[in-house]
Scaffold this motif. Structure first.
Motif, PDB file in Angstrom:
ATOM      1  N   GLU A   5       1.026  -1.075   0.080  1.00  0.00           N
ATOM      2  CA  GLU A   5       0.138   0.064  -0.022  1.00  0.00           C
ATOM      3  C   GLU A   5       1.089   1.199   0.041  1.00  0.00           C
ATOM      4  O   GLU A   5       2.091   1.216   0.520  1.00  0.00           O
ATOM      5  CB  GLU A   5      -0.844   0.016   1.289  1.00  0.00           C
ATOM      6  N   ASP A  44      -9.720  12.554   4.473  1.00  0.00           N
ATOM      7  CA  ASP A  44     -10.621  11.344   4.444  1.00  0.00           C
ATOM      8  C   ASP A  44     -10.074  10.016   3.849  1.00  0.00           C
ATOM      9  O   ASP A  44      -9.760  10.013   2.558  1.00  0.00           O
ATOM     10  CB  ASP A  44     -11.900  11.742   3.647  1.00  0.00           C
ATOM     11  N   GLU A  45      -9.533   9.232   4.548  1.00  0.00           N
ATOM     12  CA  GLU A  45      -9.008   8.121   4.021  1.00  0.00           C
ATOM     13  C   GLU A  45      -9.904   7.086   3.018  1.00  0.00           C
ATOM     14  O   GLU A  45      -9.520   6.209   2.344  1.00  0.00           O
ATOM     15  CB  GLU A  45      -8.401   7.100   4.979  1.00  0.00           C
ATOM     16  N   ASN A  46     -11.234   7.552   3.244  1.00  0.00           N
ATOM     17  CA  ASN A  46     -12.197   6.613   2.360  1.00  0.00           C
ATOM     18  C   ASN A  46     -12.730   7.469   1.294  1.00  0.00           C
ATOM     19  O   ASN A  46     -13.581   7.097   0.166  1.00  0.00           O
ATOM     20  CB  ASN A  46     -13.603   6.233   3.119  1.00  0.00           C
ATOM     21  N   SER A  47     -12.044   8.575   0.955  1.00  0.00           N
ATOM     22  CA  SER A  47     -12.207   9.509  -0.164  1.00  0.00           C
ATOM     23  C   SER A  47     -12.217   8.672  -1.468  1.00  0.00           C
ATOM     24  O   SER A  47     -11.474   7.974  -1.894  1.00  0.00           O
ATOM     25  CB  SER A  47     -11.674  10.755  -0.252  1.00  0.00           C
ATOM     26  N   GLU A  48     -13.182   9.086  -2.348  1.00  0.00           N
ATOM     27  CA  GLU A  48     -13.143   8.359  -3.840  1.00  0.00           C
ATOM     28  C   GLU A  48     -13.013   9.506  -4.755  1.00  0.00           C
ATOM     29  O   GLU A  48     -12.776   9.298  -5.863  1.00  0.00           O
ATOM     30  CB  GLU A  48     -14.536   7.866  -4.175  1.00  0.00           C
ATOM     31  N   LYS A  54      -7.340   9.728  -1.289  1.00  0.00           N
ATOM     32  CA  LYS A  54      -7.227   8.655   0.165  1.00  0.00           C
ATOM     33  C   LYS A  54      -5.666   8.480   0.247  1.00  0.00           C
ATOM     34  O   LYS A  54      -5.231   7.674   1.155  1.00  0.00           O
ATOM     35  CB  LYS A  54      -8.026   7.627  -0.383  1.00  0.00           C
TER      36      LYS A  54
END
Ligand code: GLU
Length: 482
Positions: A132, A161-165, A183
């Motif tokens: 990663e 935001d680690e979940n941002s798309e 992200k």
């Protein structure tokens, strides 16, 4: 008519559309790459009737040094890259960064992270195993307990935001659209504490505060740009300023002769090392071509500015070709006025007639030492006087005859007359086996050696005329006496 600067800036810049900056960190001597970036900023400002400012990014106290700062400022001055107004120093702007950081903390867009170095390394190690992107995803942005704080002050990070798309996108003025996955950035650090901002934060605060319209910098900063865009957004969301992101343009790398990044190993990187050999105009002219093609090869920075367009900057790396720099420099030296040149080489007794002979031939200023026979008696080994197709005795005998020719010659006459006299004489000392029945080398070689002490020089006839009858005779006599 000029308007006063916008309200959110503490400076009163004129309201011109284009404002660019050069933002060197004084952690080393002025690098040729930094000078090239400065030039491109200068050209863009000039072309667009904008402003070019200078900001010293000296927040890294451990690595910054006044000596480097002086070298950078002196270097820009020497190159004629003049900036508008005072020099800005980040080290004097800590109150401003603090104001922004506090606002970001209060709004929740920034937070304190209390993780130890060890914990961060462990996280990275796991990310490597999982293939990663290395980043810190910090749970302290949500909540943190006293035990987690563990008495540490914590560093300040931007909450990402680690979940941002979302794709962070910018339209690079040179390279076109560049996308970055939000992200993947993680909760990156922006300050060690409110009065110790890190690069990305300080740069954004300054670029907002100084109303920078275009950020033109090296392509090694491309990966910082998405982070900076997030900081712009966070500052706007924190209600500090309206969202206004400058345009970005990332210049191609400068490559050494071996096509790897220019470094001390494959080229000279510090501008100050060029000062002794190159004229500033020549170096500017050369640097202008590091990533751009102009309509002609020799031109001033003002002429470059007329043609300059960001979109025409090359995308691929620019090769630093020292031969091209030498050639450009030779053109600039040749074009110097004799007065300027004399001052530059600081040799008092250069005969006026010798000056064009020197400037025509110089690639680098220090090469002028190869012509020192114009202002001092040459020193050489006697053997130099021997013409290769003959022996020393014959060479000296011939030189004695040449001496007589010089003695009897009226130097008010044209130099071609003198050449004719020498050529006539060479027929008499001629080598019957040579097709022309003469051996000019036997006449000209010892004469050149006597005058200059060198194997190569401009035409000896020209040198005799430049030195004058008296000095020429003196040197020829000395040679014969040896
Ligand atoms: N201080 C940075 C450097 O020297 C400037 C980067 C920028 O132009 O944003 O690389």
């Amino acid at each position: 008519m000029t308007f006063v600067g916008m309200i959110f800036s503490r400076y009163t810049f004129t309201m011109s559309k284009v404002r660019v900056r050069m933002a060197p960190s004084p952690t080393g001597y002025l690098h040729i790459g930094t000078a090239r970036t400065a030039l491109f900023n200068w050209l863009f400002a000039k072309k667009n009737k904008g402003e070019f400012i200078l900001r010293i990014e000296d927040t890294d106290l451990e690595r910054s040094d006044k000596i480097y700062e002086q070298d950078i400022v002196e270097g820009f001055k020497w190159l004629g890259l003049d900036w508008k107004g005072e020099i800005f120093y980040q080290s004097k702007r800590l109150d401003i960064y603090e104001e922004y950081i506090e606002k970001l903390l209060k709004s929740g867009r920034a937070f304190r992270c209390y993780h130890s170095q060890e914990e961060l390394e462990k996280e990275r190690g796991q990310q490597m195993v999982d293939k990663e992107a290395p980043r810190h995803i910090c749970k302290h942005k949500l909540s943190v307990s006293a035990s987690e704080q563990n008495g540490r002050a914590g560093i300040i990070r931007l909450a990402v935001d680690e979940n941002s798309e979302r794709l962070l996108t910018f339209d690079d003025q040179i390279r076109g659209r560049i996308d970055w996955e939000e992200k993947l950035l993680g909760d990156f650090s922006i300050a060690k504490d409110p009065r110790t901002p890190l690069y990305n934060l300080a740069v954004v605060v300054d670029d907002i505060d100084m109303q920078i319209s275009h950020v033109i910098r090296g392509e090694d900063h491309i990966s910082n740009t998405p982070k900076q865009i997030l900081i712009y957004e966070a500052i706007a969301q924190a209600g500090k300023t309206p969202l206004k992101i400058p345009k970005f343009a990332h210049l191609p790398l400068i490559l050494g002769s071996d096509k790897s990044k220019l470094s001390k190993r494959n080229g000279t990187t510090s501008v100050s090392e060029y000062k002794k050999d190159y004229l500033p105009g020549a170096l500017i002219n050369f640097m202008g071509f590091l990533g751009y093609t102009y309509s002609k090869e020799i031109l001033s920075k003002e002429e470059m500015a007329d043609e300059f367009e960001l979109e025409k900057i090359h995308k691929s790396g620019a090769i630093f070709d020292i031969k091209k720099l030498n050639w450009i420099n030779s053109q600039y030296i040749h074009a110097l006025s004799t007065d300027k040149f004399k001052k530059m080489i600081a040799a008092k007794d250069v005969p006026e007639k010798a000056l064009p002979m020197i400037t025509e031939r110089l690639e680098k200023l220090t090469d002028v030492a190869d012509f020192d026979y114009f202002w001092k008696s040459p020193d050489y080994a006697k053997e130099l006087l021997r013409w290769k197709k003959s022996d020393l005795e014959t060479s000296l005998k011939t030189l004695a005859e040449v001496k007589k020719i010089i003695q009897d010659f009226d130097f008010n006459k044209d130099k071609n007359e003198f050449r004719k006299a020498l050529d006539e004489f060479s027929k008499r000392v001629g080598d019957p086996s040579s097709p022309s029945g003469q051996d000019r080398g036997l006449v000209y070689w010892p004469l050149r050696a006597a005058l200059t002490g060198k194997e190569k020089s401009p035409d000896p006839v020209d040198i005799v005329y430049a030195l004058g009858k008296e000095k020429a005779l003196e040197r020829v006599s000395k040679a014969i006496e040896r």
